[in-house]
Write a protein that holds these residues in place. Structure first.
Motif, PDB file in Angstrom:
ATOM      1  N   VAL A 102       0.867  -1.172   0.000  1.00  0.00           N
ATOM      2  CA  VAL A 102       0.000   0.000   0.000  1.00  0.00           C
ATOM      3  C   VAL A 102       0.907   1.225   0.000  1.00  0.00           C
ATOM      4  O   VAL A 102       2.093   1.126   0.343  1.00  0.00           O
ATOM      5  CB  VAL A 102      -0.908   0.000   1.274  1.00  0.00           C
ATOM      6  CG1 VAL A 102      -0.093   0.105   2.546  1.00  0.00           C
ATOM      7  CG2 VAL A 102      -1.943   1.124   1.234  1.00  0.00           C
ATOM      8  N   CYS A 103       0.364   2.349  -0.430  1.00  0.00           N
ATOM      9  CA  CYS A 103       1.041   3.621  -0.165  1.00  0.00           C
ATOM     10  C   CYS A 103       0.025   4.451   0.608  1.00  0.00           C
ATOM     11  O   CYS A 103      -0.907   4.995   0.031  1.00  0.00           O
ATOM     12  CB  CYS A 103       1.449   4.318  -1.466  1.00  0.00           C
ATOM     13  SG  CYS A 103       2.262   5.892  -1.135  1.00  0.00           S
ATOM     14  N   THR A 104       0.195   4.480   1.933  1.00  0.00           N
ATOM     15  CA  THR A 104      -0.808   5.188   2.743  1.00  0.00           C
ATOM     16  C   THR A 104      -0.766   6.695   2.491  1.00  0.00           C
ATOM     17  O   THR A 104      -1.755   7.386   2.677  1.00  0.00           O
ATOM     18  CB  THR A 104      -0.609   4.920   4.253  1.00  0.00           C
ATOM     19  OG1 THR A 104       0.701   5.316   4.621  1.00  0.00           O
ATOM     20  CG2 THR A 104      -0.812   3.451   4.592  1.00  0.00           C
ATOM     21  N   GLN A 105       0.399   7.218   2.089  1.00  0.00           N
ATOM     22  CA  GLN A 105       0.532   8.658   1.848  1.00  0.00           C
ATOM     23  C   GLN A 105      -0.171   9.083   0.564  1.00  0.00           C
ATOM     24  O   GLN A 105      -0.767  10.142   0.510  1.00  0.00           O
ATOM     25  CB  GLN A 105       2.010   9.030   1.717  1.00  0.00           C
ATOM     26  CG  GLN A 105       2.848   8.716   2.916  1.00  0.00           C
ATOM     27  CD  GLN A 105       2.681   9.769   3.987  1.00  0.00           C
ATOM     28  OE1 GLN A 105       2.325  10.902   3.697  1.00  0.00           O
ATOM     29  NE2 GLN A 105       2.920   9.392   5.221  1.00  0.00           N
ATOM     30  N   CYS A 106      -0.001   8.274  -0.484  1.00  0.00           N
ATOM     31  CA  CYS A 106      -0.584   8.678  -1.773  1.00  0.00           C
ATOM     32  C   CYS A 106      -0.909   7.428  -2.577  1.00  0.00           C
ATOM     33  O   CYS A 106      -1.875   6.755  -2.266  1.00  0.00           O
ATOM     34  CB  CYS A 106       0.335   9.656  -2.506  1.00  0.00           C
ATOM     35  SG  CYS A 106       2.090   9.257  -2.444  1.00  0.00           S
ATOM     36  N   SER A 107      -0.096   7.061  -3.555  1.00  0.00           N
ATOM     37  CA  SER A 107      -0.512   5.946  -4.421  1.00  0.00           C
ATOM     38  C   SER A 107       0.668   5.345  -5.180  1.00  0.00           C
ATOM     39  O   SER A 107       0.506   4.875  -6.293  1.00  0.00           O
ATOM     40  CB  SER A 107      -1.544   6.443  -5.425  1.00  0.00           C
ATOM     41  OG  SER A 107      -0.983   7.514  -6.175  1.00  0.00           O
ATOM     42  N   CYS A 108       1.872   5.352  -4.577  1.00  0.00           N
ATOM     43  CA  CYS A 108       3.062   4.948  -5.323  1.00  0.00           C
ATOM     44  C   CYS A 108       3.058   3.461  -5.673  1.00  0.00           C
ATOM     45  O   CYS A 108       2.732   2.617  -4.845  1.00  0.00           O
ATOM     46  CB  CYS A 108       4.312   5.254  -4.508  1.00  0.00           C
ATOM     47  SG  CYS A 108       4.434   6.998  -4.092  1.00  0.00           S
ATOM     48  N   THR A 109       3.442   3.161  -6.897  1.00  0.00           N
ATOM     49  CA  THR A 109       3.764   1.790  -7.300  1.00  0.00           C
ATOM     50  C   THR A 109       5.098   1.829  -8.033  1.00  0.00           C
ATOM     51  O   THR A 109       5.559   2.893  -8.452  1.00  0.00           O
ATOM     52  CB  THR A 109       2.715   1.191  -8.260  1.00  0.00           C
ATOM     53  OG1 THR A 109       2.513   2.100  -9.344  1.00  0.00           O
ATOM     54  CG2 THR A 109       1.393   0.909  -7.563  1.00  0.00           C
TER      55      THR A 109
HETATM   56 FE    FE Z   1       2.517   7.196  -2.984  1.00  0.00          FE
END
Ligand code: FE
Length: 200
Positions: A102-109
């Protein structure tokens, strides 16, 4: 006093188009630049790349070892590197432990191997809940894990981009790397699904 009515907001694709046209007209954006980026974002950064990494790791024990030791270098070996792939860490699923990212801050993959994030991965609900109640979230997404399987949630940091190395499904013994890559999904490499061998 005259009241001004704000213009209705156009849909995002029309706004993006208008912005690109204005930038091109002003000479700030090369013609075709947006199409070029769109091509890279949809065709080059693709989960099919990560699927090949997984399939290689399933069939080549030395590669598997390299992938777990240095994900960035192992992905680059197969030609997958670039933005958001500067520090890739592969997480090994075992019969006892399941990984989910998961990226709790934003949406990184990890773009080079997972592609851009899907909408559900960006949703505030997934980001908040998978950290708090992963077993329930996974169940809601269709992945029911036995109670004795531990779940480890990995939160993306500023640099690190994770990918899950899922378990190879039974019934795939003797499959070619290419055939194996064909059943590995983006969801499995995020950790919200298992890799399933199709019924024969
Ligand atoms: Fe992110």
């Amino acid at each position: 006093m005259k009241r001004r009515t704000p213009d209705p907001v156009a849909p995002p694709d029309r706004r993006a188009q208008a912005l690109a046209e204005a930038l091109e007209e002003g000479g700030h954006l090369a013609a075709g630049a947006v199409d070029g980026i769109r091509h890279v974002a949809t065709e080059v950064w693709s989960p099919s790349n990560g699927a090949r990494v997984v399939a290689r790791a399933w069939t080549d024990p030395d590669y598997r070892k390299r992938l777990l030791e240095d994900g960035t270098a192992a992905c680059a070996e197969l030609g997958y590197s670039g933005p958001e792939g500067e520090y890739i860490v592969a997480l090994e699923d075992t019969p006892e432990r399941h990984n989910v990212i998961v990226c709790t801050q934003c949406s990184c993959t990890a773009w080079p191997v997972l592609g851009l994030p899907p909408d559900w991965y960006k949703s505030p609900a997934y980001r908040a809940r998978v950290a708090r109640e992963p077993r329930r979230v996974l169940r809601e997404m269709g992945l029911e894990l036995p109670a004795d399987v531990k779940i480890r949630v990995w939160d993306t940091t500023a640099e690190t981009r994770f990918m899950v190395l899922p378990l190879r499904p039974e019934g795939t013994e003797g499959w070619s790397e290419e055939r194996l890559a064909g059943i590995v999904t983006r969801e499995a490499m995020i950790g919200v699904a298992k890799v399933e061998a199709p019924e024969t």
